[in-house]
Scaffold this motif. Structure first.
Motif, PDB file in Angstrom:
ATOM      1  N   THR A 346      14.654 -14.117  12.559  1.00 15.54           N
ATOM      2  CA  THR A 346      15.604 -14.530  12.197  1.00 15.54           C
ATOM      3  C   THR A 346      17.188 -13.689  11.489  1.00 15.54           C
ATOM      4  O   THR A 346      17.785 -13.845  12.116  1.00 15.54           O
ATOM      5  CB  THR A 346      15.357 -15.496  10.857  1.00 15.54           C
ATOM      6  N   ASP A 350      20.206 -13.808  13.295  1.00 16.16           N
ATOM      7  CA  ASP A 350      21.978 -14.437  12.488  1.00 16.16           C
ATOM      8  C   ASP A 350      22.682 -13.588  12.295  1.00 16.16           C
ATOM      9  O   ASP A 350      24.118 -13.681  12.583  1.00 16.16           O
ATOM     10  CB  ASP A 350      21.424 -14.482  10.701  1.00 16.16           C
ATOM     11  N   TYR A 381      17.862 -10.243   2.301  1.00 25.07           N
ATOM     12  CA  TYR A 381      16.921 -11.607   2.753  1.00 25.07           C
ATOM     13  C   TYR A 381      15.797 -11.585   2.747  1.00 25.07           C
ATOM     14  O   TYR A 381      15.670 -10.641   2.659  1.00 25.07           O
ATOM     15  CB  TYR A 381      17.184 -11.574   4.769  1.00 25.07           C
ATOM     16  N   SER A 385      15.156 -16.585   4.091  1.00 26.09           N
ATOM     17  CA  SER A 385      16.113 -16.731   3.412  1.00 26.09           C
ATOM     18  C   SER A 385      17.187 -16.180   2.635  1.00 26.09           C
ATOM     19  O   SER A 385      16.752 -14.741   3.096  1.00 26.09           O
ATOM     20  CB  SER A 385      15.687 -18.196   2.544  1.00 26.09           C
ATOM     21  N   TYR A 386      18.387 -16.522   2.697  1.00 27.34           N
ATOM     22  CA  TYR A 386      19.211 -15.633   1.595  1.00 27.34           C
ATOM     23  C   TYR A 386      19.528 -15.944   0.396  1.00 27.34           C
ATOM     24  O   TYR A 386      19.656 -16.987   0.079  1.00 27.34           O
ATOM     25  CB  TYR A 386      20.309 -15.006   2.662  1.00 27.34           C
ATOM     26  N   TYR A 387      19.637 -14.864  -0.272  1.00 33.72           N
ATOM     27  CA  TYR A 387      19.660 -14.999  -1.827  1.00 33.72           C
ATOM     28  C   TYR A 387      20.894 -14.223  -1.635  1.00 33.72           C
ATOM     29  O   TYR A 387      21.333 -12.865  -1.968  1.00 33.72           O
ATOM     30  CB  TYR A 387      18.931 -14.657  -2.751  1.00 33.72           C
ATOM     31  N   GLU A 392      20.181 -19.155  -3.651  1.00 33.66           N
ATOM     32  CA  GLU A 392      19.319 -19.486  -2.178  1.00 33.66           C
ATOM     33  C   GLU A 392      19.898 -19.872  -1.495  1.00 33.66           C
ATOM     34  O   GLU A 392      20.792 -21.416  -1.916  1.00 33.66           O
ATOM     35  CB  GLU A 392      17.283 -20.168  -2.599  1.00 33.66           C
ATOM     36  N   LEU A 393      20.402 -19.432  -0.172  1.00 33.32           N
ATOM     37  CA  LEU A 393      21.730 -19.530   0.645  1.00 33.32           C
ATOM     38  C   LEU A 393      21.291 -20.219   1.987  1.00 33.32           C
ATOM     39  O   LEU A 393      20.098 -19.339   2.199  1.00 33.32           O
ATOM     40  CB  LEU A 393      23.059 -19.059   0.664  1.00 33.32           C
ATOM     41  N   THR A 394      21.544 -20.850   2.986  1.00 34.08           N
ATOM     42  CA  THR A 394      20.905 -20.530   3.822  1.00 34.08           C
ATOM     43  C   THR A 394      22.166 -20.379   4.896  1.00 34.08           C
ATOM     44  O   THR A 394      23.220 -19.853   4.499  1.00 34.08           O
ATOM     45  CB  THR A 394      21.337 -22.276   4.985  1.00 34.08           C
ATOM     46  N   ALA A 395      21.846 -19.981   5.929  1.00 37.29           N
ATOM     47  CA  ALA A 395      22.504 -19.128   6.763  1.00 37.29           C
ATOM     48  C   ALA A 395      24.345 -19.422   7.138  1.00 37.29           C
ATOM     49  O   ALA A 395      25.075 -19.066   6.999  1.00 37.29           O
ATOM     50  CB  ALA A 395      21.739 -18.461   8.507  1.00 37.29           C
ATOM     51  N   GLU A 397      25.765 -21.353   4.787  1.00 36.12           N
ATOM     52  CA  GLU A 397      25.763 -21.225   3.331  1.00 36.12           C
ATOM     53  C   GLU A 397      26.957 -19.919   3.314  1.00 36.12           C
ATOM     54  O   GLU A 397      27.944 -20.071   2.732  1.00 36.12           O
ATOM     55  CB  GLU A 397      25.866 -21.969   2.624  1.00 36.12           C
TER      56      GLU A 397
END
Length: 405
Positions: A346, A350, A381, A385-387, A392-395, A397
């Protein structure tokens, strides 16, 4: 193991590279607007050629031996190889050739606070045009280059080697005596010059003209008038008439307020044959651009062709611009950095997608350190998920955050 550091050798960093690239782009744009073709001369040149034409560079040259045992030097100058190559590839002597370049030159330089064994040199050479208007265009290009990078306060010191040569041609002296005079003039050693002139069999007008040369500088009209008073033959007056036409070109181009005359330019090598000039930046103790007309060099390579050009030390220009606050503020190296404990499919996909969009993105294991000054956004990562800052953020966002920079 102890490592010795070479004096005068340093690495250029990211911000410096970006600013040098910006300056180089401005220089190239100006000289291309004047119809110059951008060229690059060979990095290696024959040592014997430079030894013959520029013996004063002998101690500064970086020498090496090729596979055939010949002594070569890393390019200490651009003009000589350019003229030599042009004579070989463009043998028609009246063909107009306008070349521009930005190349690394391998010789020492000293600035106010910098020193190096090589520097970036920019310049132009116009071959095949003997007109005073050509000289004027060369000087105007030099002024335009500095203006393009934001340097407005400059002074152009302009003179003519033809005036001095005409004076010398009319003197009843030996070549050795003339060489000694040139040395004193080149060093502007007034005391030694006057003492030596007094020892020579010359008339009063010739003595007066020789003693005046080192101090014959100042505002254009006033200095030109004085130069006429010291003229003792038609050759000197003809040199002044040509100089006036060069000045007219600069006047019409809008840079006359930057010009002052200096008849004290002298060279032991007789390299320049007519117009000579140096460009100084306000507040700097050294010239950043120098050049002039050299009509006899090309003939040494079989093609008798007039030429005029200039060279500028971009490292010294950079030093001045840095001190004056004229360098652009650069962005961090990366718009986004992503740290991770484990890279998976993932995050790799990305990263590749964001880079395909033109984003500057770095990724690194969270056990590594990265300087916070090198990025705008840092995301962590973990498990798909991303922080960022604990949120927490989506790809998608995270991508929007980067787009908003």
């Amino acid at each position: 193991m102890k490592h010795n550091t070479l004096d005068g050798v340093k690495m250029l960093h990211h911000d410096e590279m970006r600013n040098y690239d910006r300056i180089q782009g401005k220089i190239v744009s100006v000289i291309m607007n004047h119809g110059c073709k951008i060229i690059e001369t060979p990095s290696f040149e024959d040592y014997d050629v430079y030894q013959h034409f520029f013996p004063h560079l002998r101690q500064q040259m970086v020498k090496t031996i090729d596979t055939d045992g010949r002594v070569l030097v890393l390019r200490p100058d651009v003009t000589l190889p350019l003229v030599e190559t042009a004579a070989r590839e463009f043998p028609r002597s009246n063909q107009l050739l306008k070349f521009g370049y930005v190349s690394t030159v391998f010789r020492e330089y000293f600035g106010r606070s910098t020193y190096g064994k090589d520097f970036l040199q920019g310049g132009i050479e116009i071959l095949g045009d003997s007109s005073p208007e050509c000289d004027g265009e060369v000087i105007v290009m030099a002024a335009e280059v500095l203006k393009a990078v934001g340097v407005e306060q400059i002074r152009i010191d302009m003179g003519t080697a033809a005036y001095t040569q005409a004076l010398f041609d009319g003197l009843p002296l030996s070549e050795q005596e003339k060489m000694q005079l040139r040395e004193y003039l080149s060093d502007r050693n007034l005391v030694a010059l006057r003492r030596y002139v007094a020892s020579l069999a010359l008339n009063s007008d010739a003595r007066r003209a020789l003693e005046a040369l080192p101090v014959l500088f100042g505002p254009y009209a006033q200095t030109l008038s004085k130069a006429r008073e010291y003229s003792i033959n038609s050759g000197m007056l003809n040199a002044l008439s040509r100089l006036e036409r060069v000045y007219d070109y600069i006047l019409y181009a809008g840079f006359a307020d930057k010009v002052q005359l200096d008849f004290g330019f002298a060279s032991k090598l007789d390299y320049y044959t007519d117009t000579v000039f140096k460009v100084y930046i306000d507040g700097a103790l050294y010239d950043v651009i120098d050049g002039g007309r050299y009509d006899t060099l090309s003939a040494q390579f079989g093609v008798d062709r007039p030429a005029c050009g200039f060279g500028m030390n971009i490292n010294l220009l950079y030093e001045y611009m840095s001190d004056a606050g004229l360098l652009a503020h650069t962005e961090p190296s990366f718009q986004l950095v992503v740290s991770y404990t484990k890279a998976d499919q993932t995050v790799i996909r990305d990263l590749m997608y964001w880079r395909s969009l033109g984003f500057r993105v770095a990724a690194y294991p969270d056990s590594s350190f990265i300087d916070s000054r090198d990025y705008s956004i840092h995301a962590i990562y973990r498990n798909g998920s991303y922080y960022k800052d604990g949120k927490e953020l989506t790809a998608v966002e995270l991508e929007e955050l980067v787009r908003g920079l």
